[in-house]
Design an enzyme around this catalytic site. Structure first.
Site, PDB file in Angstrom:
ATOM      1  N   HIS A 161      -7.822   1.826  -5.705  1.00 18.85           N
ATOM      2  CA  HIS A 161      -8.006   3.274  -5.615  1.00 18.85           C
ATOM      3  C   HIS A 161      -9.461   3.732  -5.661  1.00 18.85           C
ATOM      4  O   HIS A 161      -9.710   4.939  -5.593  1.00 18.85           O
ATOM      5  CB  HIS A 161      -7.176   3.996  -6.688  1.00 18.85           C
TER       6      HIS A 161
ATOM      7  N   HIS B  27      -8.058  -0.447 -18.454  1.00 15.26           N
ATOM      8  CA  HIS B  27      -8.008  -0.085 -17.031  1.00 15.26           C
ATOM      9  C   HIS B  27      -9.216  -0.699 -16.321  1.00 15.26           C
ATOM     10  O   HIS B  27     -10.342  -0.212 -16.474  1.00 15.26           O
ATOM     11  CB  HIS B  27      -7.989   1.436 -16.859  1.00 15.26           C
TER      12      HIS B  27
ATOM     13  N   ASP C  42      -4.245   5.625 -12.541  1.00 14.21           N
ATOM     14  CA  ASP C  42      -5.484   6.297 -12.125  1.00 14.21           C
ATOM     15  C   ASP C  42      -5.535   6.830 -10.691  1.00 14.21           C
ATOM     16  O   ASP C  42      -6.395   7.651 -10.401  1.00 14.21           O
ATOM     17  CB  ASP C  42      -6.674   5.349 -12.377  1.00 14.21           C
TER      18      ASP C  42
HETATM   19 ZN    ZN Z   1      -9.413   3.397 -11.774  1.00 13.68          ZN
END
Ligand code: ZN
Ligand code: NAG
Length: 451
Positions: free
Chosen positions: A416, A50, A166
């Protein structure tokens, strides 16, 4: 006439030149998936990293300190064993990496995309937030990412999975846009903690999400709530940034732990399997910025998979089988089960908002924090929409560099940890620098189009 012939030959040439991989017909897509066995519990292991497009470090700091190592070392590891897989997500980082590679590595990547080992999922410029964005921001950030992938890697890179692991809660508009963009499934890790407990109890963590009441079932998309957010089972991070024990299979070694480690993993798997509806579960093997020394992770995961053959484990009387897989292959396996067993998945029609991950622990601040950034991004969008329309009217190339830089900066800003304001102050400043610079070049491009 001769011009037509020339154009015809030219397009033929282009066709040949841009065809990514010429040997056999590519076997990407669902055809490249490992076959799920109906008589066992199939554990779909999904190696992933990620990689936030800025958060505690700036975009460039993450790229040069972390992400370039991830992609480069993954490619080496995938070539060594055709069973291994990896899912690549953030196109802002992938472009930076691609531009630094020599041709032979680029060809390796195209081959690995075409055989399904290196699967692109999500594919947007970043992994956009779903609460502080406007729908236009989301569509634009996917447009630039997906277009870049298609132009660079060809049709096998077209993602089928919306991987929103996420972001801090999820909007039905994201589901609707995803369905309309042609995605087949959405995966995420964050939802209200009570909703999650409830879903696990009722085995409705795999569901159908209907994003739009106007579009009805044409906006339906298969949705899966990840079991352990987006982290590997505790104790099973083998990357150099972790210090979990490796799997030691040498019986002469005083640190031998093979059977015990297999049993540990099996107990996690059994717990998870008891909360999902089919004979398939998805277990992500990764976390933030993992696979920086990918070989380490793959060697241990290879061993883990083999360990389940050497020390057989069962779940409700069925053997447990581990396989390298991807979220799209999990989607296929669940779909096959649902079809074969006429199983009805729950249909959900509203948001996964607000996000609460514990008592009195609501993720509400990010809706309004860093208001100056939020306004700046809206100004960026205004210019981008104007510029896109002028470029179309003025028959400018889609790839106008001045406009591209604004599209890319706006793609970064939808991340994000960008538009939400969850990034560090220094990183916020860097985002503003990036957006300011691209606004200037987009303004110049607009002036040129108008002149
Ligand atoms: Zn993230
Ligand atoms: C989708 O909705 C249409 C119109 O309501 C209906 O005719 C069709 O059977 C539905 N399809 C599925 C797969 O549910």
């Amino acid at each position: 006439m001769s011009l037509l012939v020339f154009l015809f030959c030219f397009s033929l040439l282009l066709g040949v030149n841009t065809k990514p991989y010429d040997e056999d017909a590519p076997s990407c897509g669902y055809d490249a998936c490992p076959v799920a066995d109906p008589s066992v519990l199939n554990v779909h292991l999904v190696p992933h990293s990620h990689d936030d497009v800025g958060w505690l470090k700036t975009v460039d700091q993450y790229y040069f300190q972390d992400v370039q190592n991830v992609i480069s070392s993954v490619i080496v590891a995938l070539k060594l064993n055709p069973e291994r897989r990896f899912v690549q997500v953030e196109t802002a980082f992938f472009k930076k990496w691609w531009e630094q590679q020599k041709d032979s590595i680029k060809q390796d990547v195209i081959n690995l995309v075409n055989n399904g080992q290196f699967e692109i999922i999500n594919g947007g410029w970043s992994m956009n937030d779903e609460a502080a964005v406007l729908y236009q921001f989301t569509i634009d950030q996917y447009t630039i990412g997906l277009r870049y992938l298609e132009d660079t890697l060809g049709a096998c890179s077209r993602p089928r999975v919306c991987w929103q692991i996420d972001p801090f809660g999820h909007s039905r508009e994201q589901a609707s846009i995803s369905a309309q963009l042609g995605f087949d499934s959405i995966f995420f890790g964050r939802l209200d903690y009570r909703d999650k407990i409830n879903r696990l109890g009722k085995k409705t963590g795999d569901l159908i999400w209907r994003g739009s009441s106007n579009l009805g079932n044409s906006s339906d998309i298969f949705t899966s709530v990840l079991y352990n957010q987006y982290s590997a089972p505790p104790g099973f991070c083998f990357d150099i940034v972790c210090d979990d024990d490796p799997i030691i299979d040498d019986e002469e070694s005083p640190d031998y732990n093979y059977q015990k480690r297999v049993e540990n993993f099996a107990s996690f798997v059994k717990e998870q399997a008891s909360k999902y509806p089919t004979n398939n579960i998805i277990v992500v093997m990764g976390d933030d910025f993992r696979y920086q020394a990918a070989l380490n992770s793959y060697i241990n995961t290879d061993r883990l998979i083999k360990g389940f053959e050497l020390f057989p484990q069962t779940f409700q009387g069925k053997p447990i089988k581990l396989l390298y897989s991807t979220p799209s292959c999990y989607t296929k396996a669940v779909n096959d089960y649902v079809t074969a067993n006429d199983y009805k998945l729950e249909i959900k029609t509203d948001d996964f908002f607000p996000l609460s991950d514990g008592p009195v622990n609501y993720w509400g601040g990010f809706l309004t924090s860093r208001p100056a950034s939020k306004r700046f991004i809206r100004e960026g969008n205004n210019l981008l929409q104007v510029a896109k329309q002028l470029a179309a009217v003025g028959q400018e190339s889609y790839d106008n560099p001045g406009l591209n830089s604004l599209k890319e900066a706006m793609g970064v800003m939808q991340h994000h940890d960008a538009i939400t304001g969850t990034e560090l102050m220094d990183v916020a400043h860097d985002y503003h620098r990036l957006l300011y610079k691209s606004l200037s070049s987009a303004n110049d491009a607009v002036d040129l189009i108008l002149s």
